[in-house]
Design a protein around this motif. Structure first.
Motif, PDB file in Angstrom:
ATOM      1  N   ILE A  51       0.837  -1.203   0.000  1.00  0.00           N
ATOM      2  CA  ILE A  51       0.000   0.000   0.000  1.00  0.00           C
ATOM      3  C   ILE A  51       0.871   1.251   0.000  1.00  0.00           C
ATOM      4  N   LEU A  52       1.889   1.269   0.853  1.00  0.00           N
ATOM      5  CA  LEU A  52       2.782   2.439   0.939  1.00  0.00           C
ATOM      6  C   LEU A  52       3.533   2.651  -0.372  1.00  0.00           C
ATOM      7  N   LEU A  53       4.021   1.577  -0.960  1.00  0.00           N
ATOM      8  CA  LEU A  53       4.751   1.693  -2.224  1.00  0.00           C
ATOM      9  C   LEU A  53       3.844   2.240  -3.327  1.00  0.00           C
ATOM     10  N   SER A  54       2.601   1.767  -3.349  1.00  0.00           N
ATOM     11  CA  SER A  54       1.677   2.221  -4.390  1.00  0.00           C
ATOM     12  C   SER A  54       1.274   3.680  -4.199  1.00  0.00           C
ATOM     13  N   LYS A  55       1.329   4.170  -2.958  1.00  0.00           N
ATOM     14  CA  LYS A  55       0.947   5.553  -2.677  1.00  0.00           C
ATOM     15  C   LYS A  55       2.066   6.543  -2.960  1.00  0.00           C
ATOM     16  N   PHE A  56       3.296   6.129  -2.712  1.00  0.00           N
ATOM     17  CA  PHE A  56       4.413   7.067  -2.773  1.00  0.00           C
ATOM     18  C   PHE A  56       5.376   6.837  -3.929  1.00  0.00           C
ATOM     19  N   SER A  57       5.123   5.830  -4.747  1.00  0.00           N
ATOM     20  CA  SER A  57       6.027   5.555  -5.854  1.00  0.00           C
ATOM     21  C   SER A  57       5.241   5.267  -7.122  1.00  0.00           C
ATOM     22  N   LYS A  58       5.537   6.014  -8.193  1.00  0.00           N
ATOM     23  CA  LYS A  58       4.860   5.794  -9.468  1.00  0.00           C
ATOM     24  C   LYS A  58       5.178   4.417 -10.027  1.00  0.00           C
ATOM     25  N   ILE A  59       6.384   3.942  -9.738  1.00  0.00           N
ATOM     26  CA  ILE A  59       6.796   2.632 -10.243  1.00  0.00           C
ATOM     27  C   ILE A  59       5.879   1.540  -9.706  1.00  0.00           C
ATOM     28  N   PHE A  60       5.489   1.678  -8.430  1.00  0.00           N
ATOM     29  CA  PHE A  60       4.677   0.648  -7.785  1.00  0.00           C
ATOM     30  C   PHE A  60       3.189   0.992  -7.751  1.00  0.00           C
ATOM     31  N   HIS A  61       2.815   2.059  -8.453  1.00  0.00           N
ATOM     32  CA  HIS A  61       1.408   2.483  -8.398  1.00  0.00           C
ATOM     33  C   HIS A  61       0.471   1.390  -8.902  1.00  0.00           C
ATOM     34  N   THR A  62       0.923   0.670  -9.919  1.00  0.00           N
ATOM     35  CA  THR A  62       0.077  -0.386 -10.477  1.00  0.00           C
ATOM     36  C   THR A  62       0.441  -1.765  -9.935  1.00  0.00           C
ATOM     37  N   PHE A  63       1.330  -1.773  -8.931  1.00  0.00           N
ATOM     38  CA  PHE A  63       1.765  -3.047  -8.350  1.00  0.00           C
ATOM     39  C   PHE A  63       0.594  -3.688  -7.619  1.00  0.00           C
ATOM     40  N   PRO A  64       0.180  -4.879  -8.027  1.00  0.00           N
ATOM     41  CA  PRO A  64      -0.992  -5.505  -7.418  1.00  0.00           C
ATOM     42  C   PRO A  64      -0.793  -5.788  -5.927  1.00  0.00           C
ATOM     43  N   LEU A  65      -1.684  -5.249  -5.107  1.00  0.00           N
ATOM     44  CA  LEU A  65      -1.568  -5.468  -3.666  1.00  0.00           C
ATOM     45  C   LEU A  65      -1.762  -6.939  -3.312  1.00  0.00           C
ATOM     46  N   ALA A  66      -2.584  -7.619  -4.083  1.00  0.00           N
ATOM     47  CA  ALA A  66      -2.795  -9.049  -3.823  1.00  0.00           C
ATOM     48  C   ALA A  66      -1.490  -9.814  -3.974  1.00  0.00           C
ATOM     49  N   LEU A  67      -0.625  -9.342  -4.885  1.00  0.00           N
ATOM     50  CA  LEU A  67       0.655 -10.004  -5.102  1.00  0.00           C
ATOM     51  C   LEU A  67       1.514  -9.915  -3.845  1.00  0.00           C
ATOM     52  N   THR A  68       1.490  -8.752  -3.183  1.00  0.00           N
ATOM     53  CA  THR A  68       2.288  -8.607  -1.957  1.00  0.00           C
ATOM     54  C   THR A  68       1.748  -9.511  -0.859  1.00  0.00           C
ATOM     55  N   ASN A  69       0.415  -9.659  -0.789  1.00  0.00           N
ATOM     56  CA  ASN A  69      -0.168 -10.568   0.201  1.00  0.00           C
ATOM     57  C   ASN A  69       0.336 -11.988  -0.019  1.00  0.00           C
ATOM     58  N   THR A  70       0.342 -12.394  -1.275  1.00  0.00           N
ATOM     59  CA  THR A  70       0.740 -13.762  -1.612  1.00  0.00           C
ATOM     60  C   THR A  70       2.192 -14.024  -1.254  1.00  0.00           C
ATOM     61  N   LEU A  71       3.059 -13.075  -1.529  1.00  0.00           N
ATOM     62  CA  LEU A  71       4.463 -13.234  -1.162  1.00  0.00           C
ATOM     63  C   LEU A  71       4.609 -13.330   0.356  1.00  0.00           C
ATOM     64  N   GLY A  72       3.742 -12.621   1.081  1.00  0.00           N
ATOM     65  CA  GLY A  72       3.757 -12.714   2.540  1.00  0.00           C
ATOM     66  C   GLY A  72       3.360 -14.088   3.034  1.00  0.00           C
ATOM     67  N   LEU A  73       2.461 -14.752   2.314  1.00  0.00           N
ATOM     68  CA  LEU A  73       2.085 -16.126   2.669  1.00  0.00           C
ATOM     69  C   LEU A  73       3.279 -17.055   2.491  1.00  0.00           C
ATOM     70  N   GLY A  74       4.069 -16.799   1.449  1.00  0.00           N
ATOM     71  CA  GLY A  74       5.294 -17.564   1.251  1.00  0.00           C
ATOM     72  C   GLY A  74       6.322 -17.272   2.324  1.00  0.00           C
ATOM     73  N   GLY A  75       6.257 -16.055   2.876  1.00  0.00           N
ATOM     74  CA  GLY A  75       7.181 -15.682   3.948  1.00  0.00           C
ATOM     75  C   GLY A  75       7.039 -16.580   5.162  1.00  0.00           C
ATOM     76  N   ILE A  76       5.842 -17.059   5.415  1.00  0.00           N
ATOM     77  CA  ILE A  76       5.615 -17.952   6.549  1.00  0.00           C
ATOM     78  C   ILE A  76       6.331 -19.282   6.326  1.00  0.00           C
ATOM     79  N   ALA A  77       6.343 -19.734   5.082  1.00  0.00           N
ATOM     80  CA  ALA A  77       7.088 -20.959   4.756  1.00  0.00           C
ATOM     81  C   ALA A  77       8.589 -20.738   4.953  1.00  0.00           C
ATOM     82  N   VAL A  78       9.048 -19.518   4.654  1.00  0.00           N
ATOM     83  CA  VAL A  78      10.460 -19.180   4.869  1.00  0.00           C
ATOM     84  C   VAL A  78      10.790 -19.247   6.361  1.00  0.00           C
ATOM     85  N   ILE A  79       9.891 -18.712   7.190  1.00  0.00           N
ATOM     86  CA  ILE A  79      10.089 -18.757   8.637  1.00  0.00           C
ATOM     87  C   ILE A  79      10.156 -20.203   9.123  1.00  0.00           C
TER      88      ILE A  79
END
Length: 218
Positions: free
Chosen positions: A184-212
């Protein structure tokens, strides 16, 4: 075995993130919400149908894979606290099982919109279908999102800070809620990430639990 589950969970989250990208990449800066309920993206019309078909196929394969990462994490909790481990497994299983339906529903709407409009339908017809689908799947979708993002993250923080899962505290950053806020912060403050799908970041976070889970096994 559980180490293999964790690795599979990481791979699954990456595949699912690719699926999210295909689903949401049409929602660029030039896309606006249309219709009375403002639930329809104007860019759905020009987005290729293959984007949504590919996204649905990737989700169907990847969600069971990243679920194994949760299984690995529940095992790591159970090593020190069996009750907490079993409870996490039950709750996260409920959330994960709704993931496929949640994603496929998101893929169906653009395809339905394209089909109706191609056959000289109206936005009102699309919205009527959307309303019916929302009533049928709304509760399930809400619970899925609530469990996978919020409950999941809070549970991980608790077991890390209490020492049940012995990993550095900084690992708390590898959770869906942190990834969501970051997106959310990246999409608000960076044009590069404005179209970055927020759902994609959620999904990577789910993978983060597997990393832990994987790190806690070392």
């Amino acid at each position: 075995m559980y180490e293999a589950f964790a690795i599979t969970g990481i791979v699954g989250s990456i595949i699912c993130a690719v699926g999210d990208y295909f689903l949401y990449r049409c929602q660029g800066t030039d896309s606006v919400r249309i219709g009375e309920a403002k639930k329809i993206e104007s860019n759905w019309e020009k987005a290729p149908a293959s984007d949504f078909i590919i996204s649905g196929a990737l989700a169907s394969v990847s969600i069971p894979l990243y679920y194994l990462g949760f299984v690995a994490f529940s095992h790591q909790i159970a090593v020190q606290n069996k009750v907490m481990g079993i409870a996490y497994f039950i709750v996260i299983s409920i959330g994960a099982m709704g993931g496929v339906g949640f994603h496929l529903n998101a893929c169906f709407m653009p395809l339905i919109y394209k089909s109706i409009m191609k056959n000289n339908g109206s936005l009102k017809m699309v919205e009527d279908v959307y309303s019916i689908m929302s009533k049928a799947t709304g509760v399930s979708a809400f619970l899925t999102y609530l469990i996978q993002v919020f409950v999941n993250s809070i549970w991980v923080w608790i077991v890390i800070f209490t020492g049940i899962v012995a990993v550095p505290k900084v690992m708390c950053l590898l959770t869906p809620l942190v990834f969501l806020v970051t997106g959310i912060l990246l999409s608000k403050f960076s044009k590069i990430f404005h179209t970055f799908p927020l759902a994609l970041t959620n999904t990577l976070g789910l993978g983060g639990i597997a990393v832990i889970a994987l790190i806690s096994m070392r």
